[in-house]
Design an enzyme around this catalytic site. Structure first.
Site, PDB file in Angstrom:
ATOM      1  N   LYS A  17      10.696   0.615  -0.791  1.00 26.31           N
ATOM      2  CA  LYS A  17       9.516   0.710   0.083  1.00 26.31           C
ATOM      3  C   LYS A  17       9.444   2.131   0.615  1.00 26.31           C
ATOM      4  CE  LYS A  17       6.236  -1.985   1.820  1.00 26.31           C
ATOM      5  NZ  LYS A  17       5.611  -3.203   1.277  1.00 26.31           N
TER       6      LYS A  17
HETATM    7  P1  NAD Z   1      -4.525  -3.368   5.174  1.00 24.26           P
HETATM    8  O1  NAD Z   1      -4.286  -2.006   5.665  1.00 24.26           O
HETATM    9  O2  NAD Z   1      -5.528  -3.550   4.081  1.00 24.26           O
HETATM   10  O3  NAD Z   1      -4.941  -4.318   6.402  1.00 24.26           O
HETATM   11  C1  NAD Z   1      -4.137  -4.465   7.523  1.00 24.26           C
HETATM   12  C2  NAD Z   1      -4.865  -5.346   8.508  1.00 24.26           C
HETATM   13  O4  NAD Z   1      -4.006  -5.611   9.626  1.00 24.26           O
HETATM   14  C3  NAD Z   1      -6.130  -4.703   9.082  1.00 24.26           C
HETATM   15  O5  NAD Z   1      -7.155  -5.661   9.180  1.00 24.26           O
HETATM   16  C4  NAD Z   1      -5.689  -4.264  10.488  1.00 24.26           C
HETATM   17  O6  NAD Z   1      -6.745  -4.239  11.399  1.00 24.26           O
HETATM   18  C5  NAD Z   1      -4.710  -5.373  10.824  1.00 24.26           C
HETATM   19  N1  NAD Z   1      -3.809  -4.975  11.896  1.00 24.26           N
HETATM   20  C6  NAD Z   1      -3.097  -3.826  12.009  1.00 24.26           C
HETATM   21  N2  NAD Z   1      -2.416  -3.820  13.170  1.00 24.26           N
HETATM   22  C7  NAD Z   1      -2.699  -4.980  13.783  1.00 24.26           C
HETATM   23  C8  NAD Z   1      -2.307  -5.554  15.019  1.00 24.26           C
HETATM   24  N3  NAD Z   1      -1.477  -4.903  15.841  1.00 24.26           N
HETATM   25  N4  NAD Z   1      -2.788  -6.786  15.342  1.00 24.26           N
HETATM   26  C9  NAD Z   1      -3.636  -7.427  14.521  1.00 24.26           C
HETATM   27  N5  NAD Z   1      -4.047  -6.930  13.336  1.00 24.26           N
HETATM   28  C10 NAD Z   1      -3.583  -5.727  12.977  1.00 24.26           C
HETATM   29  O7  NAD Z   1      -3.091  -3.943   4.746  1.00 24.26           O
HETATM   30  P2  NAD Z   1      -2.756  -5.097   3.713  1.00 24.26           P
HETATM   31  O8  NAD Z   1      -2.507  -4.460   2.394  1.00 24.26           O
HETATM   32  O9  NAD Z   1      -3.750  -6.193   3.842  1.00 24.26           O
HETATM   33  O10 NAD Z   1      -1.335  -5.564   4.263  1.00 24.26           O
HETATM   34  C11 NAD Z   1      -1.201  -6.522   5.295  1.00 24.26           C
HETATM   35  C12 NAD Z   1       0.199  -7.107   5.240  1.00 24.26           C
HETATM   36  O11 NAD Z   1       0.407  -7.694   3.940  1.00 24.26           O
HETATM   37  C13 NAD Z   1       1.348  -6.118   5.417  1.00 24.26           C
HETATM   38  O12 NAD Z   1       2.413  -6.757   6.072  1.00 24.26           O
HETATM   39  C14 NAD Z   1       1.739  -5.787   3.996  1.00 24.26           C
HETATM   40  O13 NAD Z   1       3.082  -5.327   3.913  1.00 24.26           O
HETATM   41  C15 NAD Z   1       1.577  -7.143   3.357  1.00 24.26           C
HETATM   42  N6  NAD Z   1       1.424  -7.103   1.902  1.00 24.26           N
HETATM   43  C16 NAD Z   1       0.400  -6.428   1.324  1.00 24.26           C
HETATM   44  C17 NAD Z   1       0.298  -6.447  -0.061  1.00 24.26           C
HETATM   45  C18 NAD Z   1      -0.839  -5.771  -0.783  1.00 24.26           C
HETATM   46  O14 NAD Z   1      -0.929  -5.954  -2.003  1.00 24.26           O
HETATM   47  N7  NAD Z   1      -1.711  -5.058  -0.125  1.00 24.26           N
HETATM   48  C19 NAD Z   1       1.250  -7.127  -0.840  1.00 24.26           C
HETATM   49  C20 NAD Z   1       2.268  -7.816  -0.187  1.00 24.26           C
HETATM   50  C21 NAD Z   1       2.346  -7.799   1.181  1.00 24.26           C
END
Ligand code: NAD
Length: 432
Positions: free
Chosen positions: A122
């Site tokens: 990561k």
């Molecule tokens: P992203 O940047 O597209 O979206 C993140 C979202 O979280 C946004 O809507 C933001 O407003 C919200 N957010 C941020 N801080 C916040 C808070 N304090 N309270 C409430 N909401 C908050 O990110 P993503 O890619 O959707 O990732 C979200 C989660 O999923 C992370 O934990 C990431 O590690 C995990 N994840 C993502 C992927 C992927 O393919 N993108 C894969 C596996 C896991």
């Protein structure tokens, strides 16, 4: 405390202390919980508590106004026993080494639980990218990529998008790596634009995988998806896709929370309309199709399914008891602390853990990597079909291990993942 530990106070070894309950401490507790189930392999369990390589880099850039600023960047390769490192890059003002280490550990477990031929890694930069212009983000991305150039590569370690990173950032990373190498290396990152060797279906893959295992879990507890009331925290790549798919299957998304606030509509929020609003305004705050909700009230809402899809450490001992959902599907990595896990178990709430529920993204990243090596690309139907098959297979094996050991789905996923990693470690042996 040993002398060696004392000498490293505040350094890497301080993160090896399970009392340090940041994200890495949480990960260590989860590993401790699985150790009793590992049989002879438990001899190797310390392997999982020691990241293989931790790289901290200085990322200096010139801002558009001429000022020079420095950001701290990380790339952690947690375990490479089963293949090259794989895991996303996060840009966030709260990124810490503890967080990146934990996320890299969860990637090792996830990749192994899904039986993908990858280790876990990561990366991240401690920055609020929303305060930078696009040109500044590009310069920062390129400098960071140059700094970690020596440890990444299509057969070494393959980054992908995570919070606040996207396909454009992956394109800049791929270009920077390729320019430094002197040849185009599409396979160095996944989650790229399709025109640069990206895969169809990658963008929606995490939400789609979450939806697939969510349906399977709901069947096990006789929870109908049609009419189910769902709350979603995080409205980015993962949360928004998951919300769209659940709404498409007849569920009602009654509440959404993001970094700007929380909203509620007892009759269901129109996800397409909310998406269009967020694309324009940058957050859900001010959306007129729902009422404002106090963020403190979010987790306690009466609902059937809760989807944390934002950041880690959101469901804790302070709010777990108030949760009324029957099913929690973890889109985010590490959203539930071990103490909260115990409370949820006591309340008979089924938790589909992150290492399974959000594994759709890395699974299609794996497909992207395979397609790049072959320079032969599959269509979306094939990608989605293969994704669904792997997600269902992983869910069933984790479910069976959970029943057999009377353990949570998280512990079951860890049993499978850790066993595969440690078996590989044992077969490879220690060098020298
Ligand atoms: P992203 O940047 O597209 O979206 C993140 C979202 O979280 C946004 O809507 C933001 O407003 C919200 N957010 C941020 N801080 C916040 C808070 N304090 N309270 C409430 N909401 C908050 O990110 P993503 O890619 O959707 O990732 C979200 C989660 O999923 C992370 O934990 C990431 O590690 C995990 N994840 C993502 C992927 C992927 O393919 N993108 C894969 C596996 C896991």
């Amino acid at each position: 405390m040993t002398t060696a530990q004392k000498n490293n106070e505040g350094g890497l070894l301080s993160y090896l202390n399970p009392d340090n309950i940041g994200p890495w401490g949480m990960y260590l507790q989860q590993v401790d919980r699985v150790a009793p189930y590992l049989g002879d392999l438990s001899r190797w369990v310390e392997t999982l508590k020691h990241p293989k390589k931790v790289l901290i880099v200085d990322v200096p850039i010139e801002l558009d106004n001429g000022q020079i600023v420095h950001f701290e960047g990380y790339r952690v390769q947690h375990n490479l026993s089963r293949g090259p490192g794989k895991g996303g890059i996060r840009y966030h003002q709260d990124v810490t080494l503890s967080e990146v280490m934990a996320l890299s550990g969860w990637m090792s477990i996830k990749n192994a639980a899904m039986n993908l031929p990858f280790g876990g890694a990561k990366g991240g930069i401690r920055v609020n990218p929303k305060l930078l212009s696009s040109a500044e983000v590009e310069r920062m991305t390129r400098r960071y990529t140059s700094e970690i150039h020596n440890v990444i590569g299509p057969t070494r370690d393959i980054p992908a998008p995570d919070v606040n990173t996207n396909e454009q950032i992956m394109a800049w990373m791929m270009d920077t790596y390729s320019v430094n190498l002197g040849q185009t290396a599409t396979g160095v990152v996944t989650g790229k634009p399709i025109s640069l060797g990206g895969s169809v279906g990658r963008n929606e893959a995490t939400g789609r995988g979450l939806f697939t295992v969510g349906i399977e879990a709901a069947k096990k507890i006789n929870l109908p998806i049609l009419g189910a009331k769902v709350i979603v925290q995080g409205f980015g790549n993962v949360g928004r896709t998951a919300a769209k798919l659940f709404q498409g299957a007849g569920s009602q998304i009654i509440a959404v929370m993001d970094h700007t606030g929380a909203i509620f509509n007892a009759n269901g929020i129109d996800i397409a309309a909310l998406g269009a609003y967020v694309d324009k305004e940058g957050g859900i705050k001010g959306y007129s199709g729902a009422e404002v909700l106090l963020t403190d009230e979010f987790w306690g809402l009466k609902c059937d399914i809760a989807i944390p899809a934002a950041l880690e450490g959101q469901i804790t001992k302070n709010n777990a008891d108030s949760i009324k959902a029957k099913l929690i599907i973890e889109g985010a990595n590490g959203p539930t602390t071990p103490e909260a896990d115990d409370i949820l178990k006591g309340k008979n709430i089924l938790v589909v853990p992150d290492v399974l529920a959000n594994a759709g993204g890395v699974t299609v990243s794996y497909f992207e990597w395979v397609q790049d090596f072959n320079s032969y690309f599959w269509d979306e139907e094939e990608i989605n079909h293969r994704l669904e098959r792997l997600m269902k297979k992983a869910f069933e094996s984790i479910w069976e291990v959970s029943l057999k050991n009377n353990a949570s789905l998280r512990t079951a996923a860890f049993i499978i993942g850790c066993s595969r990693i440690l078996k590989a470690r044992q077969l490879r042996g220690l060098y020298p």
